[in-house]
Design a protein around this motif. Sequence first.
Motif, short mmCIF file in Angstrom:
data_model
loop_
_atom_site.label_atom_id
_atom_site.label_comp_id
_atom_site.label_asym_id
_atom_site.label_seq_id
_atom_site.Cartn_x
_atom_site.Cartn_y
_atom_site.Cartn_z
N UNK A 1 31.79 5.74 -54.29
CA UNK A 1 31.36 6.40 -53.16
C UNK A 1 31.97 5.79 -51.86
N UNK A 2 32.36 6.75 -51.05
CA UNK A 2 32.81 6.30 -49.67
C UNK A 2 31.52 6.50 -48.56
N UNK A 3 31.40 5.77 -47.54
CA UNK A 3 30.55 6.23 -46.67
C UNK A 3 31.24 6.11 -45.11
N UNK A 4 30.80 6.89 -44.46
CA UNK A 4 31.42 7.35 -43.21
C UNK A 4 30.48 7.65 -41.88
N UNK A 5 30.83 7.60 -40.70
CA UNK A 5 30.07 8.08 -39.75
C UNK A 5 31.11 9.10 -38.89
N UNK A 6 30.64 10.24 -38.63
CA UNK A 6 31.36 11.27 -38.09
C UNK A 6 30.63 11.74 -36.75
N UNK A 194 32.27 -0.11 -56.78
CA UNK A 194 32.33 0.78 -57.89
C UNK A 194 33.33 1.96 -57.74
N UNK A 195 33.35 2.14 -56.27
CA UNK A 195 34.55 3.26 -56.08
C UNK A 195 35.80 2.69 -56.32
N UNK A 196 36.16 1.67 -55.71
CA UNK A 196 37.62 0.94 -55.96
C UNK A 196 37.76 0.76 -57.36
N UNK A 197 36.76 0.39 -58.00
CA UNK A 197 37.12 0.20 -59.62
C UNK A 197 37.41 1.58 -60.23
N UNK A 198 36.69 2.59 -59.99
CA UNK A 198 37.02 3.78 -60.41
C UNK A 198 38.23 4.26 -60.18
N UNK A 200 40.78 2.30 -60.35
CA UNK A 200 41.72 1.47 -60.91
C UNK A 200 42.15 0.24 -59.92
N UNK A 201 41.50 0.25 -58.72
CA UNK A 201 41.71 -0.84 -57.80
C UNK A 201 41.11 -2.07 -57.62
N UNK A 202 41.78 -3.10 -57.18
CA UNK A 202 41.00 -4.21 -57.33
C UNK A 202 41.25 -5.00 -55.81
N UNK A 203 40.07 -5.38 -55.12
CA UNK A 203 40.02 -5.77 -53.84
C UNK A 203 40.84 -7.29 -53.52
N UNK A 204 41.22 -7.86 -54.83
CA UNK A 204 42.03 -8.86 -54.82
C UNK A 204 43.58 -8.63 -54.87
N UNK A 205 44.04 -7.06 -54.83
CA UNK A 205 45.43 -6.91 -54.99
C UNK A 205 45.39 -5.56 -54.30
N UNK A 206 45.02 -5.39 -53.09
CA UNK A 206 45.50 -3.99 -52.28
C UNK A 206 46.61 -3.89 -51.38
N UNK A 207 47.46 -3.14 -51.22
CA UNK A 207 48.43 -3.07 -50.31
C UNK A 207 48.07 -2.82 -49.05
N UNK A 208 48.72 -3.36 -47.93
CA UNK A 208 48.36 -3.31 -46.54
C UNK A 208 49.64 -3.00 -45.78
N UNK A 209 49.70 -1.97 -44.96
CA UNK A 209 50.79 -1.71 -44.22
C UNK A 209 50.44 -1.38 -42.67
N UNK A 210 51.15 -2.02 -41.77
CA UNK A 210 50.86 -1.53 -40.28
C UNK A 210 52.16 -1.23 -39.61
N UNK A 211 52.08 -0.09 -39.08
CA UNK A 211 53.29 0.34 -38.11
C UNK A 211 53.05 0.28 -36.67
N UNK A 212 54.07 0.09 -35.94
CA UNK A 212 53.96 0.08 -34.53
C UNK A 212 55.12 1.20 -33.88
N UNK A 213 54.62 2.28 -33.21
CA UNK A 213 55.52 3.34 -32.95
C UNK A 213 56.43 3.82 -34.19
N UNK A 214 55.84 3.78 -35.36
CA UNK A 214 56.75 4.19 -36.57
C UNK A 214 57.59 3.14 -37.19
N UNK A 215 57.53 2.00 -36.57
CA UNK A 215 58.28 0.82 -37.18
C UNK A 215 57.30 -0.11 -38.15
#
Length: 288
Positions: A1-6, A194-198, A200-215
């Motif tokens: 499950x994902x929790x958020x504040x809107x 549990x949501x990550x596991x559902x 098929x994802x592992x917090x020890x192996x998540x990809x991360x990307x960051x872009x600045x002005x599209x680069x």
Amino acid sequence: MRFARLGPAGDEIPVAIDDGEVLDLRSLTGDISGGFLASDPGPDALVRHARAAGDLPVVDRADGLRRGSPVARPGKVVCIGLNYRDHAAETGADIPTEPIVFMKDPMTVIGPDDEVLVPRGSTKTDWEIELAIVIGTTARYCASEDEAATHIAGYAIANDVSERAFQLERGGQWDKGKSCETFNPLGPWLVTPSALEADGLDPNALSLQLRVNGELRQDGSTRDMIFRPAEIVRYLSQFMVLYPGDVISTGTPAGVALGSGAPYLQAGDVVELTAEGLGSQRQTIGAA
């Protein structure tokens, strides 16, 4: 499950996102707070029971609402420095033998798409995409990673915005370069283990990307961490009590301006962050 504040800053609605529906949680809790995360039974069970009973209305036009930090003001934000081998290398630092720990002012936490302000006098405002841990139950003196993992409510994206001149050239106090106003966009979601596991994802192996002005500036994976998330919780619990709602930022991969030579942030720049299973952020840079 994902929790958020809107919703508008200071008037966010606590929601759960489950099976593609955005559910209003105000009949269960006033906010996504430490008290809600520590509830017994846990928040997942509370939401599922209330949903089955028909007590959780669907939020209309949720896509049009501002996304706030997925956790109401945390008691503390604890950060780990130089936790990726490639980041340590690009900054010329030795690989740490124990986690490097510093604190960040909790008042820096903002929504994932809110404006980030370059502070007055800043010449070296930098970016850092990080996996953030949110604590769900009080943790003291955890004896193992397995025990530490039971205290994790979920994970989120954090941008550990940093002013390098303040951090490194103004007395050597990291907190000064980390605690400027708006320097911790968090979210958009708190994603439970549990949501990550559902997915098929592992917090020890998540990809991360960051872009600045599209680069593309950062392109890493949590598999390159020196200290894994559960080990960080175990380690910190030997030195401080971790309370529900506390946030831990676990370090950043290579590609920050400090080590790469890329231009530092200026007003008008746009920073975009994505993390596997955790969503995305987009900030426009302004001037304080």
